[in-house]
Scaffold this motif. Structure first.
Motif, PDB file in Angstrom:
ATOM      1  N   LEU A   1       0.840  -1.195   0.000  1.00 21.16           N
ATOM      2  CA  LEU A   1       0.000   0.000   0.000  1.00 21.16           C
ATOM      3  C   LEU A   1       0.878   1.249   0.000  1.00 21.16           C
ATOM      4  CD1 LEU A   1      -2.570  -1.092   2.739  1.00 21.16           C
ATOM      5  CD2 LEU A   1      -2.824  -1.266   0.263  1.00 21.16           C
ATOM      6  N   SER A   2       0.345   2.321  -0.545  1.00 14.39           N
ATOM      7  CA  SER A   2       1.103   3.574  -0.560  1.00 14.39           C
ATOM      8  C   SER A   2       1.215   4.142   0.859  1.00 14.39           C
ATOM      9  CB  SER A   2       0.413   4.597  -1.464  1.00 14.39           C
ATOM     10  OG  SER A   2      -0.799   5.038  -0.861  1.00 14.39           O
ATOM     11  N   GLU A   3       2.190   5.004   1.068  1.00 17.58           N
ATOM     12  CA  GLU A   3       2.361   5.645   2.374  1.00 17.58           C
ATOM     13  C   GLU A   3       1.108   6.424   2.763  1.00 17.58           C
ATOM     14  OE1 GLU A   3       5.942   7.926   2.911  1.00 17.58           O
ATOM     15  OE2 GLU A   3       7.161   6.382   1.946  1.00 17.58           O
ATOM     16  N   ASP A   4       0.463   7.052   1.789  1.00 18.39           N
ATOM     17  CA  ASP A   4      -0.752   7.815   2.063  1.00 18.39           C
ATOM     18  C   ASP A   4      -1.871   6.898   2.558  1.00 18.39           C
ATOM     19  OD1 ASP A   4      -2.444  10.228   2.013  1.00 18.39           O
ATOM     20  OD2 ASP A   4      -3.463   9.178   0.357  1.00 18.39           O
ATOM     21  N   ILE A   5      -2.052   5.754   1.909  1.00 22.07           N
ATOM     22  CA  ILE A   5      -3.102   4.821   2.337  1.00 22.07           C
ATOM     23  C   ILE A   5      -2.783   4.269   3.727  1.00 22.07           C
ATOM     24  CG2 ILE A   5      -4.217   2.598   1.874  1.00 22.07           C
ATOM     25  CD1 ILE A   5      -5.190   4.776   0.034  1.00 22.07           C
ATOM     26  N   VAL A   6      -1.525   3.925   3.984  1.00 24.48           N
ATOM     27  CA  VAL A   6      -1.126   3.427   5.307  1.00 24.48           C
ATOM     28  C   VAL A   6      -1.429   4.483   6.364  1.00 24.48           C
ATOM     29  CG1 VAL A   6       0.825   2.742   6.769  1.00 24.48           C
ATOM     30  CG2 VAL A   6       0.612   1.810   4.451  1.00 24.48           C
ATOM     31  N   ARG A   7      -1.065   5.733   6.097  1.00 30.90           N
ATOM     32  CA  ARG A   7      -1.332   6.821   7.054  1.00 30.90           C
ATOM     33  C   ARG A   7      -2.825   6.959   7.302  1.00 30.90           C
ATOM     34  NH1 ARG A   7      -3.273  11.435   6.431  1.00 30.90           N
ATOM     35  NH2 ARG A   7      -2.986  11.521   4.179  1.00 30.90           N
ATOM     36  N   ARG A   8      -3.608   6.920   6.227  1.00 29.23           N
ATOM     37  CA  ARG A   8      -5.060   7.078   6.362  1.00 29.23           C
ATOM     38  C   ARG A   8      -5.682   5.887   7.084  1.00 29.23           C
ATOM     39  NH1 ARG A   8      -6.815   8.805   0.502  1.00 29.23           N
ATOM     40  NH2 ARG A   8      -8.874   8.869   1.457  1.00 29.23           N
TER      41      ARG A   8
ATOM     42  N   ASN B   1       1.325   7.178  17.884  1.00 22.80           N
ATOM     43  CA  ASN B   1      -0.122   6.992  17.811  1.00 22.80           C
ATOM     44  C   ASN B   1      -0.592   5.913  18.765  1.00 22.80           C
ATOM     45  OD1 ASN B   1      -0.363   8.983  15.930  1.00 22.80           O
ATOM     46  ND2 ASN B   1      -0.554   7.608  14.186  1.00 22.80           N
ATOM     47  N   VAL B   2       0.212   4.859  18.951  1.00 25.77           N
ATOM     48  CA  VAL B   2      -0.152   3.820  19.906  1.00 25.77           C
ATOM     49  C   VAL B   2      -0.244   4.430  21.294  1.00 25.77           C
ATOM     50  CG1 VAL B   2       0.584   1.690  21.028  1.00 25.77           C
ATOM     51  CG2 VAL B   2       0.790   1.920  18.553  1.00 25.77           C
ATOM     52  N   ALA B   3       0.751   5.227  21.668  1.00 25.85           N
ATOM     53  CA  ALA B   3       0.731   5.868  22.988  1.00 25.85           C
ATOM     54  C   ALA B   3      -0.462   6.797  23.110  1.00 25.85           C
ATOM     55  CB  ALA B   3       2.035   6.626  23.199  1.00 25.85           C
ATOM     56  N   ALA B   4      -0.794   7.502  22.055  1.00 26.10           N
ATOM     57  CA  ALA B   4      -1.919   8.439  22.094  1.00 26.10           C
ATOM     58  C   ALA B   4      -3.238   7.706  22.256  1.00 26.10           C
ATOM     59  CB  ALA B   4      -1.932   9.283  20.832  1.00 26.10           C
ATOM     60  N   ARG B   5      -3.316   6.464  21.773  1.00 29.78           N
ATOM     61  CA  ARG B   5      -4.551   5.695  21.865  1.00 29.78           C
ATOM     62  C   ARG B   5      -4.794   5.184  23.282  1.00 29.78           C
ATOM     63  NH1 ARG B   5      -7.218   2.921  18.186  1.00 29.78           N
ATOM     64  NH2 ARG B   5      -6.984   1.000  19.337  1.00 29.78           N
TER      65      ARG B   5
ATOM     66  N   PRO C   1      -5.013  -3.728  21.946  1.00 32.11           N
ATOM     67  CA  PRO C   1      -3.547  -3.605  21.836  1.00 32.11           C
ATOM     68  C   PRO C   1      -3.067  -3.771  20.394  1.00 32.11           C
ATOM     69  CG  PRO C   1      -4.132  -5.756  22.683  1.00 32.11           C
ATOM     70  CD  PRO C   1      -5.417  -4.985  22.555  1.00 32.11           C
ATOM     71  N   ILE C   2      -3.009  -2.673  19.686  1.00 34.10           N
ATOM     72  CA  ILE C   2      -2.575  -2.679  18.292  1.00 34.10           C
ATOM     73  C   ILE C   2      -1.080  -2.393  18.267  1.00 34.10           C
ATOM     74  CG2 ILE C   2      -2.778  -1.555  16.051  1.00 34.10           C
ATOM     75  CD1 ILE C   2      -5.686  -0.915  16.862  1.00 34.10           C
ATOM     76  N   THR C   3      -0.318  -3.315  17.692  1.00 32.24           N
ATOM     77  CA  THR C   3       1.126  -3.143  17.679  1.00 32.24           C
ATOM     78  C   THR C   3       1.710  -3.149  16.279  1.00 32.24           C
ATOM     79  OG1 THR C   3       1.432  -5.524  17.894  1.00 32.24           O
ATOM     80  CG2 THR C   3       1.408  -4.221  19.924  1.00 32.24           C
ATOM     81  N   ASP C   4       0.914  -3.449  15.274  1.00 34.48           N
ATOM     82  CA  ASP C   4       1.464  -3.617  13.937  1.00 34.48           C
ATOM     83  C   ASP C   4       1.386  -2.372  13.076  1.00 34.48           C
ATOM     84  OD1 ASP C   4       0.473  -5.020  10.904  1.00 34.48           O
ATOM     85  OD2 ASP C   4       2.500  -5.062  11.666  1.00 34.48           O
ATOM     86  N   SER C   5       0.294  -1.645  13.130  1.00 33.85           N
ATOM     87  CA  SER C   5       0.112  -0.602  12.137  1.00 33.85           C
ATOM     88  C   SER C   5       0.421   0.796  12.631  1.00 33.85           C
ATOM     89  CB  SER C   5      -1.318  -0.638  11.599  1.00 33.85           C
ATOM     90  OG  SER C   5      -2.228  -0.395  12.637  1.00 33.85           O
ATOM     91  N   LEU C   6       0.009   1.129  13.808  1.00 34.22           N
ATOM     92  CA  LEU C   6       0.163   2.512  14.253  1.00 34.22           C
ATOM     93  C   LEU C   6       1.586   2.822  14.688  1.00 34.22           C
ATOM     94  CD1 LEU C   6      -3.077   2.885  16.374  1.00 34.22           C
ATOM     95  CD2 LEU C   6      -2.654   3.814  14.122  1.00 34.22           C
TER      96      LEU C   6
ATOM     97  N   ASP D   1      -4.127   4.078   9.357  1.00 33.90           N
ATOM     98  CA  ASP D   1      -3.745   4.278  10.758  1.00 33.90           C
ATOM     99  C   ASP D   1      -4.660   5.290  11.442  1.00 33.90           C
ATOM    100  OD1 ASP D   1      -1.690   2.462  10.646  1.00 33.90           O
ATOM    101  OD2 ASP D   1      -0.118   3.961  10.378  1.00 33.90           O
ATOM    102  N   GLU D   2      -4.972   6.375  10.753  1.00 30.42           N
ATOM    103  CA  GLU D   2      -5.862   7.389  11.311  1.00 30.42           C
ATOM    104  C   GLU D   2      -7.264   6.812  11.538  1.00 30.42           C
ATOM    105  OE1 GLU D   2      -5.644  10.614   8.518  1.00 30.42           O
ATOM    106  OE2 GLU D   2      -3.642  11.236   9.204  1.00 30.42           O
ATOM    107  N   MET D   3      -7.739   6.020  10.591  1.00 32.83           N
ATOM    108  CA  MET D   3      -9.061   5.421  10.739  1.00 32.83           C
ATOM    109  C   MET D   3      -9.079   4.446  11.917  1.00 32.83           C
ATOM    110  SD  MET D   3     -11.518   3.254   8.162  1.00 32.83           S
ATOM    111  CE  MET D   3     -10.223   2.138   7.739  1.00 32.83           C
ATOM    112  N   VAL D   4      -8.050   3.617  12.023  1.00 38.34           N
ATOM    113  CA  VAL D   4      -7.975   2.669  13.138  1.00 38.34           C
ATOM    114  C   VAL D   4      -7.978   3.431  14.456  1.00 38.34           C
ATOM    115  CG1 VAL D   4      -6.429   1.041  14.301  1.00 38.34           C
ATOM    116  CG2 VAL D   4      -6.888   0.791  11.858  1.00 38.34           C
TER     117      VAL D   4
END
Length: 150
Positions: free
Chosen positions: A115-122, A145-149, A136-141, A124-127
């Protein structure tokens, strides 16, 4: 049934609703006695341990040999080559691209390489905005962002 979507990955055009809704509903029931939630990353890291967790959840006694057999049968390579689970039947019915395998490498996080960096970022934002913060999400964010969640 589906409208043309500008970005189907982010719009979740599936018949039964957005994937995050199913994840959220399951997570809300995680403490029910008849629910067991496992993460792919954990299965990948220690399949044998998770086979034992599943057996205990199902109140089944397994011998070490039975666990070994299950682990071998459920290995990524075995699953990838097993037509009963690898979705090759979709290709035979012309419902999937013949040049693309449903099961690619079996590596945690490899989806980012497709996936493109833009899609990955988007994604991550959606998740971060759609899923409960205590999953406990450890793969994508990214770590921030994990700490912020939490």
């Amino acid at each position: 049934m589906f409208a043309r979507l500008k970005n189907p990955i982010l719009s979740s055009p599936v018949l039964y609703g957005p994937w995050w809704q199913h994840v959220t509903e399951a997570w809300e029931r995680k403490d029910d006695e008849n629910i067991l939630i496992l993460f792919y990353e954990d299965l990948h890291k220690d399949l044998e341990k998770n086979v034992r967790i599943i057996a205990k959840f199902l109140e089944k006694q397994l011998t070490d040999k039975q666990v070994e057999t299950i682990v071998r049968h459920c290995s990524f390579l075995n699953m990838k080559n097993n037509s009963a689970v690898n979705y090759d039947w979709l290709k035979k019915r012309n419902l999937a691209n013949k040049d693309v395998n449903f099961m690619r490498k079996g590596q945690v996080g490899d989806w980012k390489n497709h996936l493109s960096e833009d899609i990955v970022r988007r994604l991550d934002e959606m998740v971060a905005s759609k899923l409960p913060r205590d999953i406990p999400i450890t793969d994508s964010l990214p770590e921030a962002n994990v700490a912020a969640r939490l």
